[in-house]
Design an enzyme around this catalytic site. Structure first.
Site, short mmCIF file in Angstrom:
data_model
loop_
_atom_site.label_atom_id
_atom_site.label_comp_id
_atom_site.label_asym_id
_atom_site.label_seq_id
_atom_site.Cartn_x
_atom_site.Cartn_y
_atom_site.Cartn_z
N LYS A 124 0.87 -1.20 0.00
CA LYS A 124 0.00 0.00 0.00
C LYS A 124 0.89 1.23 0.00
O LYS A 124 2.05 1.15 0.43
CB LYS A 124 -0.86 0.02 1.28
CG LYS A 124 -2.12 0.84 1.15
CD LYS A 124 -3.23 0.05 0.52
CE LYS A 124 -4.42 0.91 0.18
NZ LYS A 124 -5.57 0.08 -0.21
N ASP A 164 -7.00 4.32 -4.50
CA ASP A 164 -7.68 4.15 -3.21
C ASP A 164 -8.34 5.51 -2.97
O ASP A 164 -8.53 6.27 -3.95
CB ASP A 164 -6.67 3.77 -2.11
CG ASP A 164 -7.33 3.28 -0.82
OD1 ASP A 164 -7.68 2.10 -0.74
OD2 ASP A 164 -7.52 4.08 0.12
O1 2IT Z 1 -8.11 -1.46 -0.83
C1 2IT Z 1 -8.01 -1.95 -1.96
O2 2IT Z 1 -8.11 -3.17 -2.16
C2 2IT Z 1 -7.76 -1.05 -3.09
N1 2IT Z 1 -7.68 0.15 -2.87
C3 2IT Z 1 -7.56 -1.59 -4.47
C4 2IT Z 1 -6.17 -2.08 -4.64
C5 2IT Z 1 -5.80 -2.49 -6.05
O3 2IT Z 1 -4.63 -2.81 -6.24
O4 2IT Z 1 -6.66 -2.50 -6.93
#
Ligand code: 2IT
Length: 445
Positions: A124, A164
């Site tokens: 993340k 996100d």
């Molecule tokens: O919290 C999540 O799963 C997302 N923000 C999507 C992450 C993604 O790599 O599509």
């Protein structure tokens, strides 16, 4: 394993990282028994290894605003675990972003991505940059400055970021453009791309659609469906939008959406034009939901409150972590809620989850309910690798199957003696086992 000792240790090492410690505690409490039954996991130090990220990159992002003033934000990428595939997870741009929040999100992402069954590790990233009120040019300059640092760490086979909160198609475009220029390659290094340049159909809808599919499975267990149900949603971004679209298609009636300024209650239901309007509201970049009530006469704006006070059959938080607390949970139960499905990441506090469990209310945790978003990101990676794109129906059908399988995995690992399905436990154990076994197979690294 001794959960208490591990947590005390982590608290000493990472003081004040409350969201991260909250997420770790929940997973460790769920998997405690499973780990005791599998001594090889303990001897490989899996718990001690899985709770710490592989690495964290933290950097300064200087950029120039429209008035010519220099602004400085912080940027981060937390590469948590890559036992199952390249690090994968979104970027969050929000003033609340700090290391604790990104570590909690990265940690949850490991198990969520594992649940999808697609080959993705967990990561993340993001920044405390606040897109609210910023011009397009400011957002572009910020994204370019952010990527100037991030690009060295990511790649289509190493780490694949996405959106996100605060990062949608527009931001992904600016980020992708800069990556392409720096790395001199046109590859699937980010997901959530535009349809014309490598994106997947259904990706914008996927988190909300997946959440609705999962909730439908939860209700199916007691022979219920969305048909005729009153549904309360929080948030008004991409996730709430996708959820509202699918819930309407499945016959449910969405009566609330919310923003930091309060919530909208519409007794006639938020469907059709009203759902489309959420996109306009989001594009205005003001982070308020109040204008919704000026636009539609049946809608009322309730300032400063959360939608959990509204009587409903199904409640689905779609905004941000810890947005539904113990008092909200009690209120929902008093009002007769039948199902709660968290579409935001860690949307409910531990107290709220405890209250749902004690009252035997089916509760779906974010890492299962919202896994559809990253699942379609995984499908976008497959399409990019093959250099072709699938039809809408094909992606949607794969998404539906993935959500149904996650639901089955939760039942397999989360059914308690009295028949109550503890989805938190089920999702954590199912997600954990695959990652843990992969880590054992791959040795101590
Ligand atoms: O919290 C999540 O799963 C997302 N923000 C999507 C992450 C993604 O790599 O599509």
């Amino acid at each position: 394993m001794n959960v208490k000792n591990i947590l005390t240790n982590l608290e000493t090492k990472h003081p004040g990282e409350t969201e991260y410690l909250q997420a770790v505690r929940e997973v460790l409490e769920s998997i405690e028994e499973t780990v005791s039954e599998n001594p090889h996991l303990e001897s490989a130090g899996i718990i001690e290894r899985i709770v710490e990220p592989d690495r964290v990159l933290m950097f300064k992002v200087p950029w120039v605003d429209d008035r010519g003033k220099v602004q400085v934000n912080l940027g981060y990428r937390v590469q948590f675990n890559n036992a199952l595939g390249p690090y994968k997870g979104g970027l969050r741009f929000h003033p609340s972003v700090n290391l604790s929040i990104l570590k909690f999100l990265g940690f949850e992402q490991i198990f969520k991505n594992s649940l999808t069954t697609l080959p993705m590790g967990g990561g993340k990233g993001g920044s405390d940059f606040n897109p609210k009120g910023k011009s397009d040019n400011e957002i572009m300059r910020f994204c370019q400055a952010f990527m100037l640092e991030l690009w060295k760490l990511i790649g289509p086979e190493t780490d694949v970021p996405a959106g996100d909160i605060g990062v949608g198609g527009k931001e992904i475009g600016y980020l992708y453009g800069m990556y392409k220029k720096l790395a001199r390659e046109n590859t699937g290094v980010l997901t959530g791309k535009g349809i014309e340049w490598g994106g997947s159909l259904i990706r914008p809808e996927a988190t909300g659609y997946g959440g609705a599919y999962f909730t439908q499975e939860m209700m199916g267990l007691f022979n219920e469906s969305f048909e005729g149900k009153i549904v309360t949603l929080s948030g008004f971004g991409n996730v709430a939008w996708g959820a509202a679209l699918k819930i309407n298609q499945l016959g449910g009636k969405v009566v609330t959406v919310s923003g930091p300024d309060g919530y909208i209650y519409d007794k006639e239901g938020i469907s059709g034009d009203k759902v489309d309007y959420l996109l306009e509201l989001r594009a205005s970049n003001q982070d308020v939901v109040a204008p919704f009530a000026d636009e539609f006469p049946s809608a009322v704006f309730i300032p400063g409150k959360k939608p959990w006070e509204v009587k409903c059959d199904v409640a689905m938080p779609c905004a941000i972590q810890n947005e539904l607390n113990g008092d909200d949970a009690k209120q929902l139960i008093e009002n007769g809620v039948k199902v709660v499905a968290e579409v935001s990441n860690m949307g409910c506090t531990p107290e709220a989850i405890d209250i749902f469990r004690k009252n035997k209310i089916p509760f779906g945790p974010g890492k299962a309910v919202n896994a559809g978003g990253v699942a379609v990101s995984g499908l976008e990676m497959s399409q990019n690798a093959m250099k072709l794109s699938w039809h809408q129906e094909e992606v949607d059908e794969k998404l539906k199957r993935i959500m149904d399988n996650i639901h089955k995995a939760c039942i397999k690992y989360g059914t308690e003696d009295d028949g109550y399905i503890n989805y938190v436990k089920g999702a954590n154990i199912a997600g954990f086992l695959k990652v843990a076994n992969a880590m054992v197979d791959q040795g101590i690294l």
